[in-house]
Write an enzyme that holds these catalytic residues in place. Sequence first.
Site: not given
Length: 658
Positions: A121, A160, A317, A365
């Site tokens: 990503r 992020e 988060e 994940e």
Amino acid sequence: MRLPREAPAWLRRAGEKRIEFGADYNPEQWPREVWAEDVRAMREAGVTIVSLGIFSWARLEPAEGRYDFGWLDEIIDLLHANGILVDLATPTASPPPWLTTKHPEILPVDREGRTVWPGARQHWRPTSPVFREHALRLVRALANRYANHPAVAAWHVNNELGCHNAHDYSDDAAVAFRRWLRRRYATLDDLNAAWGTDFWSQRYTDADQILPPRYANGPVNPTQQLDFKRFSSDALKEYYLAERRILREITPDVPVTTNFMVAGDINDMNYPDWASEVDFVANDHYTRPGPQSRDELSFSANLCGNLAGGRPWFLMEHSTSAVNWQPVNPAKLPGELARDSLTHVAHGADGVCFFQWRQSRAGAEKYHSAMLPHAGTSSAIFRAVTDLGARLRSLSGVAGLRRTPSQVAVVVDYESWWAAEQDSHPTDRLRYRQEALDWYTALLDAGIRSDVVPVHTDLSGYRVVVAPILHLVPDALRQRLTDYVAAGGHLVTTYFSGIVDENDHAWLGGYPGALRDLLGIRVEEFAPLLDGETVTLTNGATGTLWSEWLEVTDPAVKILAGYAGGGGPAVTRREVGAGSAAYVSTRLGPQGLAAILDDLLTPAGVGSELPPELRGKVELAIRGDVRFLINRTPHPVGLSALPGAPAKVPGRGVVVLQ
């Protein structure tokens, strides 16, 4: 500095105050029949908000210019019908395969010239005009589509920012870096002077000769490295602002944020500089194993509260239990899910969210914990999540309350952090944030409440200011600290502080450079310690990492501790009227700092707000008139010394006194 807006939109709803509770939600990973089951379980758990669409670009735009919003319409409507708000993400964090195939020039390039290929990503260049064209077109389409949807409580820009692409060394980055440098330096001569380019014949005669600090056969110019760090943070912020401009144009009443990563050793983004650009501060935080893991969580939450200027902020988060990206990923112990969450609330969070709602079946994940784990609703994690939801509902009166300042500040300066850990220094073992965390832990051990604040903060309200490894000190900061001490403040700083100016040029005349006169000491040469080497102080403490041959230059200086065996002063304090300036010349760690804290705090009139039997066992945090007592131990701690408190706070538990 313009601070974030007073409160997120959901806190301004008429007649309603609550702490929001939820998670990242990725319904595109699941068939539609699971969605209704998800929403039923969310209602059971007390979920009030979810972040939606974060990694859905390939679903929303399956081919260039062809949008498919149908599935997103359906899930937003379903959430809204069940009273769940949406923090709607712009899904620009991960470009789809069709875009990277057609435009490989958007892919980042690392320091060694290697292309960062798709497969993970954030495989995009912050300075790529091609990426920006495609991403902003999608942002505009998304904003127009959901501009008036009542479920949309906030915009969540990207995800992020800089987590994997903070430093790009591509040709696009080179062009943007030169443009940034032209804004910073009026002329090429000014840049040459700032970078000290007469060293190693690096003098530039044309701006096109300047490159990012790519791989070289030796140390790269340190000021070039420092400016590239500044530029890289600014480039990511500039990208955020480009998205924000579109969102504010189309939806001016919906607050806009992006999730910071104030955690551990992450420092690529200068968050104190970014904080004024978000409508509310949001943060992602994950604990790391180690003896200071719990204190690091508190440190980061504390800093977030002060990045927000004391106003409420949002925990976007964290994890219910294990993560998937460490070498070993232990599960959280009973009680830690709630304690971690409530520690963030204690330091100002008005939202508690996790990654993610439903644990993935596939992908990188799938072993990362979630609110709804693989084991389903009949699991300890889901029961703990549901209990936390009920606990947060009972704390609705805390929502909107500001953090209550303390008497002690621990200063964090991102530019000192960048500069102090560059190469070609006396040691490469120095860790800026670890030193700051050691002071924070030592204060917690003593029962002292402290604020973790950015360096630009007005320090005048603090009796004691601890500024560890304040390596980069421009003249304006030197004057601020001098004025603070002259006005009766008590400054404490450490080794490798005051060494360079904003251009990473050494202050001349001896160390600690810019702070030498204020501290009343002088050091001619550093004495860093080898691995395993230690020094012993006259008070019995042990120093590691660093030592110095320190000369006292002002008779007002008191030696609080020396190096054993006639090694000279190690810890000093110079009185300046009602104020003082103290210096610690070695790394002592929390235990060693405990031996000198009284000498530093007592002259400032600072003491613990906790009874003696609770100090070190319990952390105290205050919002308004609400006190949080956070158990730092795995064992119950009696609270009989506190009027109005229950008998005890459970091991790894939190008691809230409203």
